[in-house]
Design an enzyme around this catalytic site. Structure first.
Site, mmCIF file in Angstrom:
data_model
loop_
_atom_site.group_PDB
_atom_site.id
_atom_site.type_symbol
_atom_site.label_atom_id
_atom_site.label_comp_id
_atom_site.label_asym_id
_atom_site.label_seq_id
_atom_site.Cartn_x
_atom_site.Cartn_y
_atom_site.Cartn_z
ATOM 1 N N ASP A 1 -5.757 -8.221 1.382
ATOM 2 C CA ASP A 1 -5.956 -9.510 1.358
ATOM 3 C C ASP A 1 -6.634 -9.812 0.196
ATOM 4 O OD1 ASP A 1 -4.395 -9.787 3.634
ATOM 5 O OD2 ASP A 1 -6.128 -10.075 4.746
ATOM 6 N N ASN B 1 0.804 -1.160 0.043
ATOM 7 C CA ASN B 1 0.057 0.141 0.177
ATOM 8 C C ASN B 1 0.783 1.164 0.046
ATOM 9 O OD1 ASN B 1 0.718 0.563 2.741
ATOM 10 N ND2 ASN B 1 -0.936 -0.894 3.587
ATOM 11 N N LEU B 2 0.405 2.422 -0.031
ATOM 12 C CA LEU B 2 0.997 3.772 -0.278
ATOM 13 C C LEU B 2 2.173 3.795 0.893
ATOM 14 C CD1 LEU B 2 1.744 5.991 -1.954
ATOM 15 C CD2 LEU B 2 -0.040 7.169 -1.073
ATOM 16 N N SER B 3 1.556 3.838 2.042
ATOM 17 C CA SER B 3 2.283 3.951 3.260
ATOM 18 C C SER B 3 3.596 3.032 3.235
ATOM 19 C CB SER B 3 1.662 3.938 4.543
ATOM 20 O OG SER B 3 0.919 2.482 4.695
ATOM 21 N N GLU B 4 3.256 1.714 2.912
ATOM 22 C CA GLU B 4 4.431 0.659 2.868
ATOM 23 C C GLU B 4 5.444 1.021 1.542
ATOM 24 O OE1 GLU B 4 1.609 -3.140 4.412
ATOM 25 O OE2 GLU B 4 2.025 -2.695 2.336
#
Length: 477
Positions: A264, A195-198
């Site tokens: 998921d 995701n964007l934060s990761e």
């Protein structure tokens, strides 16, 4: 538009990763504890759902694909609950039991559609021998079309690099939902889905879409990835591949209630679509649509084929339109958890006219969701005679499902919908005409459940029978 879903039934996918059990305790709150300034929840409902890598496998199985799940568990009640829940939804489990560790469990307490607290029971599986996991992967490679490595940083993927090499050597694509900021661990993967934060935790803050593309392409080159999919919440998702233009897909979510498990769902749909023989671009299209559905549900959830088909037709939600009885029950349960009022009505609706449309619009105004139960062709014939219905069931349901006022359409075979209503138990049961409430099929069951029953008037001068008579007269004339 006409949507052709992938042939999920011929797709085989293995999921390896951190499995966990999600527990949910629901109940009302009406006072503050005298022991501490916290609300007192009177628990009246307890649910257990597979989470983490297990939720990925459930998402794959819910599409009709062949899902196999490998992970580490303890030897405890949580492991047994996981195995039973997954077997019930056709996920084939092959867990490695570790007697010295508990099964990872997350307990959430919810009241009034709000999560009050989460309690985690875990020790992690770092240091556990990975060889049994490798053996299970090797045994399955000849019969699967994709391998998903679901990383929640709990230890099951400590040997992720060896797992990637096993799959790539066999020509099986490897999809990874990463948790670690050390992307070196994932070198050589077919697809990463941060995701964007990761993603930004690895490459730094990105102020523009161009920066996402530039830094993403560098990641692909640095770690020998085949592709990178960055999921960007309300901004949709971006697919990056060497030698190809970036593919940016806007979100399809209409209402966001809970993002738990959305990642998921994305990787599960991606894997099932690829294993069915579709392209990566097509897989991302379906995954984006599925994400728009699942964030409209409370808690870790899955997406059914009919929900996915409705979503890619532009109706992403809890599954609008024509449904089976079982799919309807799931949609109603999700609506209730959001505190929505469910209204239900029924009829033949053979030749839809202005009276029907007005009646259904008025019924919809009485709640948040409207269910229309429709007599089957055989049921209609018994009720109206051999000349009816004029329009077959499928056409009647499609027309009803296209109305703005109608959320869900379901059919029933019996002369009355009493059994169906007893299974759904709407908050409000409505019927048009000159009935008395106690004469309406299902009224006793609805009242017994604390619901309401209401009779609405039809618009004067509108009648299917009169329309049929006029058509017959015009033919004679």
């Amino acid at each position: 538009m006409k949507v052709t879903l992938p042939e999920f039934e011929r797709a085989g996918v293995m999921v390896v990763g951190d499995v966990m059990l999600d527990r949910y305790w629901y109940g009302p709150t009406s006072r503050i504890s005298p022991e501490a300034p916290v609300p007192v929840v009177k628990v009246n409902t307890i649910e257990e759902r597979p989470g983490g890598a297990a939720n990925v496998a459930m998402n794959i199985a819910s599409l009709g694909a062949n899902a196999r799940l490998v992970g580490l568990t303890g030897i405890d009640d949580a492991a047994r609950a996981l195995s039973k829940s997954l077997a019930d939804v056709n996920v084939k489990c092959d867990f490695v039991s570790v007697p010295t560790h508990p099964t990872i469990t997350k307990l959430r307490v919810l009241s009034r559609n709000q999560q009050l607290i989460r309690l985690d029971f875990e020790e992690g599986f770092e240091g556990v021998d990975p060889q049994p996991l490798h053996e299970r992967i090797n045994q399955a490679l000849s019969s699967i079309g994709a391998l998903v490595l679901s990383d929640y940083a709990k230890g099951a993927l400590a040997s992720v690099q060896q797992m990637i090499q096993l799959a790539r050597k066999a020509g099986v694509p490897v999809l990874i939902d990463p948790k670690s900021t050390d992307f070196e661990r994932y070198r050589g993967a077919t697809l990463l889905t941060p995701n964007l934060s990761e993603f930004e935790a690895v490459v730094g803050k990105c102020k523009t879409e161009e920066e996402i593309v530039e830094r993403g392409m560098k990641l692909i080159a640095d770690y020998e990835l085949s592709a990178l999919l960055v999921t960007r919440s309300e901004q949709g998702m971006s697919l990056l591949q060497p030698g190809k233009a970036p593919l940016h897909m806007p979100t399809q979510a209409q209402e966001v209630y809970d993002v738990t498990g959305a990642g998921d769902t994305v990787i599960g749909v991606l894997a099932a679509t690829l294993a069915a023989g579709n392209s990566l671009e097509e897989a991302c299209f379906f995954a984006n649509a599925a994400a728009g559905v699942v964030v409209g549900k409370l808690g870790t959830s899955t997406v059914s084929p009919i929900e996915l088909e409705n979503a890619v037709r532009g109706r992403a939600d809890t599954g609008f339109g024509v449904m089976t009885e079982e799919e309807l029950k799931l949609a109603v349960a999700a609506a209730r958890k959001r505190g929505e009022k469910v209204v239900m009505t029924n009829g033949v609706f053979d030749i839809l006219h202005a009276g029907h449309v007005s009646y259904l619009a008025n019924a919809r105004k009485l709640g948040d969701r409207l269910i229309v139960a429709v007599n089957s062709d055989a049921s209609t014939k018994r009720l109206k005679g051999d000349s009816r219905p004029v329009n077959p069931l499928e056409q009647r349901m499609i027309v009803l499902g296209a109305l703005e006022a109608v959320d869900w359409v379901v059919s029933f075979e019996e002369d009355t919908p009493q059994r169906l209503i007893a299974g759904i138990l709407p908050d409000l049961l409505v019927k048009g005409g000159d009935y008395k409430p106690e004469e309406i099929a299902g009224s006793k069951e609805v009242w017994a459940n604390g619901g309401e029953v209401l009779v609405l008037n039809f618009e004067d001068g509108c009648s299917t029978t009169n329309i049929i008579k006029k058509i017959q007269q015009d033919k004679k004339g």
